[in-house]
Design a protein around this motif. Sequence first.
Motif, PDB file in Angstrom:
ATOM      1  N   ASN A 129      13.733   5.860   8.166  1.00  0.00           N
ATOM      2  CA  ASN A 129      12.340   5.995   7.767  1.00  0.00           C
ATOM      3  C   ASN A 129      12.024   6.253   6.295  1.00  0.00           C
ATOM      4  O   ASN A 129      10.993   5.816   5.816  1.00  0.00           O
ATOM      5  N   PRO A 130      12.872   6.998   5.580  1.00  0.00           N
ATOM      6  CA  PRO A 130      12.376   7.691   4.392  1.00  0.00           C
ATOM      7  C   PRO A 130      11.432   6.920   3.480  1.00  0.00           C
ATOM      8  O   PRO A 130      11.779   5.889   2.920  1.00  0.00           O
ATOM      9  N   LEU A 131      10.272   7.458   3.374  1.00  0.00           N
ATOM     10  CA  LEU A 131       9.295   6.930   2.439  1.00  0.00           C
ATOM     11  C   LEU A 131       9.726   7.365   1.047  1.00  0.00           C
ATOM     12  O   LEU A 131      10.220   8.473   0.864  1.00  0.00           O
ATOM     13  N   THR A 132       9.523   6.504   0.090  1.00  0.00           N
ATOM     14  CA  THR A 132       9.882   6.876  -1.269  1.00  0.00           C
ATOM     15  C   THR A 132       8.752   7.717  -1.868  1.00  0.00           C
ATOM     16  O   THR A 132       7.659   7.774  -1.320  1.00  0.00           O
ATOM     17  N   GLU A 133       9.055   8.321  -2.994  1.00  0.00           N
ATOM     18  CA  GLU A 133       8.046   9.165  -3.639  1.00  0.00           C
ATOM     19  C   GLU A 133       6.807   8.361  -3.989  1.00  0.00           C
ATOM     20  O   GLU A 133       5.675   8.796  -3.812  1.00  0.00           O
ATOM     21  N   ARG A 134       7.071   7.180  -4.514  1.00  0.00           N
ATOM     22  CA  ARG A 134       5.975   6.311  -4.903  1.00  0.00           C
ATOM     23  C   ARG A 134       5.103   6.005  -3.693  1.00  0.00           C
ATOM     24  O   ARG A 134       3.872   6.008  -3.780  1.00  0.00           O
ATOM     25  N   GLU A 135       5.740   5.741  -2.591  1.00  0.00           N
ATOM     26  CA  GLU A 135       4.997   5.407  -1.381  1.00  0.00           C
ATOM     27  C   GLU A 135       4.124   6.580  -0.929  1.00  0.00           C
ATOM     28  O   GLU A 135       2.965   6.392  -0.549  1.00  0.00           O
ATOM     29  N   ILE A 136       4.678   7.765  -1.013  1.00  0.00           N
ATOM     30  CA  ILE A 136       3.908   8.944  -0.614  1.00  0.00           C
ATOM     31  C   ILE A 136       2.721   9.139  -1.564  1.00  0.00           C
ATOM     32  O   ILE A 136       1.618   9.471  -1.144  1.00  0.00           O
ATOM     33  N   GLU A 137       2.970   8.862  -2.830  1.00  0.00           N
ATOM     34  CA  GLU A 137       1.891   8.938  -3.810  1.00  0.00           C
ATOM     35  C   GLU A 137       0.757   7.985  -3.407  1.00  0.00           C
ATOM     36  O   GLU A 137      -0.416   8.340  -3.416  1.00  0.00           O
ATOM     37  N   LEU A 138       1.151   6.786  -3.025  1.00  0.00           N
ATOM     38  CA  LEU A 138       0.164   5.792  -2.594  1.00  0.00           C
ATOM     39  C   LEU A 138      -0.611   6.286  -1.373  1.00  0.00           C
ATOM     40  O   LEU A 138      -1.834   6.176  -1.308  1.00  0.00           O
ATOM     41  N   ILE A 139       0.105   6.821  -0.423  1.00  0.00           N
ATOM     42  CA  ILE A 139      -0.535   7.308   0.802  1.00  0.00           C
ATOM     43  C   ILE A 139      -1.616   8.320   0.452  1.00  0.00           C
ATOM     44  O   ILE A 139      -2.721   8.285   0.984  1.00  0.00           O
ATOM     45  N   ARG A 140      -1.281   9.208  -0.461  1.00  0.00           N
ATOM     46  CA  ARG A 140      -2.253  10.253  -0.824  1.00  0.00           C
ATOM     47  C   ARG A 140      -3.491   9.641  -1.465  1.00  0.00           C
ATOM     48  O   ARG A 140      -4.618  10.050  -1.190  1.00  0.00           O
ATOM     49  N   LEU A 141      -3.266   8.643  -2.315  1.00  0.00           N
ATOM     50  CA  LEU A 141      -4.407   8.011  -2.973  1.00  0.00           C
ATOM     51  C   LEU A 141      -5.252   7.245  -1.959  1.00  0.00           C
ATOM     52  O   LEU A 141      -6.479   7.228  -2.044  1.00  0.00           O
ATOM     53  N   ILE A 142      -4.593   6.621  -1.022  1.00  0.00           N
ATOM     54  CA  ILE A 142      -5.334   5.920   0.024  1.00  0.00           C
ATOM     55  C   ILE A 142      -6.163   6.936   0.816  1.00  0.00           C
ATOM     56  O   ILE A 142      -7.322   6.706   1.119  1.00  0.00           O
ATOM     57  N   GLY A 143      -5.530   8.087   1.091  1.00  0.00           N
ATOM     58  CA  GLY A 143      -6.247   9.156   1.779  1.00  0.00           C
ATOM     59  C   GLY A 143      -7.442   9.653   0.974  1.00  0.00           C
ATOM     60  O   GLY A 143      -8.411  10.147   1.533  1.00  0.00           O
ATOM     61  N   ASP A 144      -7.369   9.506  -0.322  1.00  0.00           N
ATOM     62  CA  ASP A 144      -8.492   9.919  -1.172  1.00  0.00           C
ATOM     63  C   ASP A 144      -9.544   8.819  -1.283  1.00  0.00           C
ATOM     64  O   ASP A 144     -10.374   8.844  -2.189  1.00  0.00           O
ATOM     65  N   GLU A 145      -9.446   7.858  -0.410  1.00  0.00           N
ATOM     66  CA  GLU A 145     -10.454   6.805  -0.282  1.00  0.00           C
ATOM     67  C   GLU A 145     -10.424   5.762  -1.390  1.00  0.00           C
ATOM     68  O   GLU A 145     -11.389   5.013  -1.563  1.00  0.00           O
ATOM     69  N   LEU A 146      -9.353   5.693  -2.130  1.00  0.00           N
ATOM     70  CA  LEU A 146      -9.279   4.651  -3.145  1.00  0.00           C
ATOM     71  C   LEU A 146      -8.891   3.322  -2.492  1.00  0.00           C
ATOM     72  O   LEU A 146      -8.110   3.287  -1.548  1.00  0.00           O
ATOM     73  N   THR A 147      -9.432   2.238  -3.022  1.00  0.00           N
ATOM     74  CA  THR A 147      -9.005   0.914  -2.563  1.00  0.00           C
ATOM     75  C   THR A 147      -7.768   0.513  -3.357  1.00  0.00           C
ATOM     76  O   THR A 147      -7.424   1.163  -4.348  1.00  0.00           O
ATOM     77  N   MET A 148      -7.146  -0.569  -2.923  1.00  0.00           N
ATOM     78  CA  MET A 148      -5.945  -1.041  -3.618  1.00  0.00           C
ATOM     79  C   MET A 148      -6.250  -1.302  -5.095  1.00  0.00           C
ATOM     80  O   MET A 148      -5.459  -0.982  -5.966  1.00  0.00           O
ATOM     81  N   LYS A 149      -7.410  -1.879  -5.340  1.00  0.00           N
ATOM     82  CA  LYS A 149      -7.773  -2.208  -6.709  1.00  0.00           C
ATOM     83  C   LYS A 149      -7.859  -0.939  -7.555  1.00  0.00           C
ATOM     84  O   LYS A 149      -7.341  -0.872  -8.661  1.00  0.00           O
TER      85      LYS A 149
END
Lengths: 216, 216
Positions: free
Chosen positions: B153-173
Amino acid sequence: MTKIILVDDHKVFLQGMEALLSRSEDFEVIATFTDGLELMRYLAEGNLPDVLLLDIEMKAISGVEVAENVLKQYPSIKVIMLSTYFSEDFVQHLMESGISGYLLKSTGFPDLKAAINKVAEGSFAFSPDVMDIIVKGFGSKVKTKSASHDDSNPLTEREIELIRLIGDELTMKEIAEKLYLSEHTVKTHRKNIMTKMDVKNTAGMIKKAFILGLIE
Amino acid sequence: MTKIILVDDHKVFLQGMEALLSRSEDFEVIATFTDGLELMRYLAEGNLPDVLLLDIEMKAISGVEVAENVLKQYPSIKVIMLSTYFSEDFVQHLMESGISGYLLKSTGFPDLKAAINKVAEGSFAFSPDVMDIIVKGFGSKVKTKSASHDDSNPLTEREIELIRLIGDELTMKEIAEKLYLSEHTVKTHRKNIMTKMDVKNTAGMIKKAFILGLIE
DNA sequence: CAATTAATACCACAAAAGTGGTACTCAGTT
DNA sequence: AACTGAGTACCACTTTTGTGGTATTAATTG
């Protein structure tokens, strides 16, 4: 001697808290519950505490609903909410309902004891982080009342049902099929949910639902 | 006398548990921590417990990572995970890492004590609900190994960073702009995240991230 | 040094989600 | 009898997600 009732759906937490509080002469834990319904039944029998410590994240009925019911029916009971997180509008909403405290679970026991005492004396107790939010919140409330979103928040049962299904990864189409509704209807619900919750997209909705104890 | 270390980012919980466990002659709580890093430092100094009670939902480093590190570096320590929720693949993954127990916080204290004792003796302890999942899970694992998803499974740090930003309602752009990345890159990350987490959409991703303690 | 992993980047198309409306019905309330 | 809130339904349009690939680079590890 302050009479306390604890409500939290984590039994270990409940028992731990009871153990801690019982070591003090000032407190008497008269009952503990893992859900809001049992609590309401107990209160209805005339067993009234001075202070109610209420976990916010509970599965069956959310702690918010419990708090509102208790405060409406038994205004003399001081309610302290316990939560892992905090959310600005959320705390404001609860304060309008008349809670006396809102503490984060990352608070240490000494602070918790102090908080219970303050509340029992008729004062208020909020975690420092929460205080920041309240102060900021009230400032902006006066300035930009219109910019503030719908704070008569209550999601309907149907809406909460939808949120849970969305959390279970169903698409609007799937939800429509499952609930024998038109896809339009489901989309309307989702739209209303997002407006009420003041979120921009699904991610925000699910996150907030979690924080509010609406899902899982 | 079983030496125990408790780790949980809710201080009140920590103190409550300590109070409960200390009432028993069998247990000695040698330390408590609110985050994994402090724990690792303490262990590195040679202070080894028999049993480590580890909350899964922690902000800084997730309990899973902590468990894996501890088990790798100190195989003699028995690790019991505490969690509000359970997730099938999650528990399986942890079991492969060598945890000795997985208990829900809705478990009562007597069961918890029993669990610690069992684990200290070299046995295992899982909440009944978790047992169901394990049994079912292993059944299907044998039958449909291929149908089983990526369990490394292990998510990378970068991936976790992305998850948090997605959780903060940011779009991909928006994320792309914020992180000075191409939108393509961000989309690739999200795609990989969803595959690793075995979820179908954003709702599932955020929900699971919450359960796993990756966000908030 | 070969292999793997993390992070990066691109493409194209399909499927949902999100925006901004309107509007009808049924219950319960005023 | 009028009003309100909840639940239902529809329309049209834009934006974002989600699917399913490929590929390069730097760093790490066996």
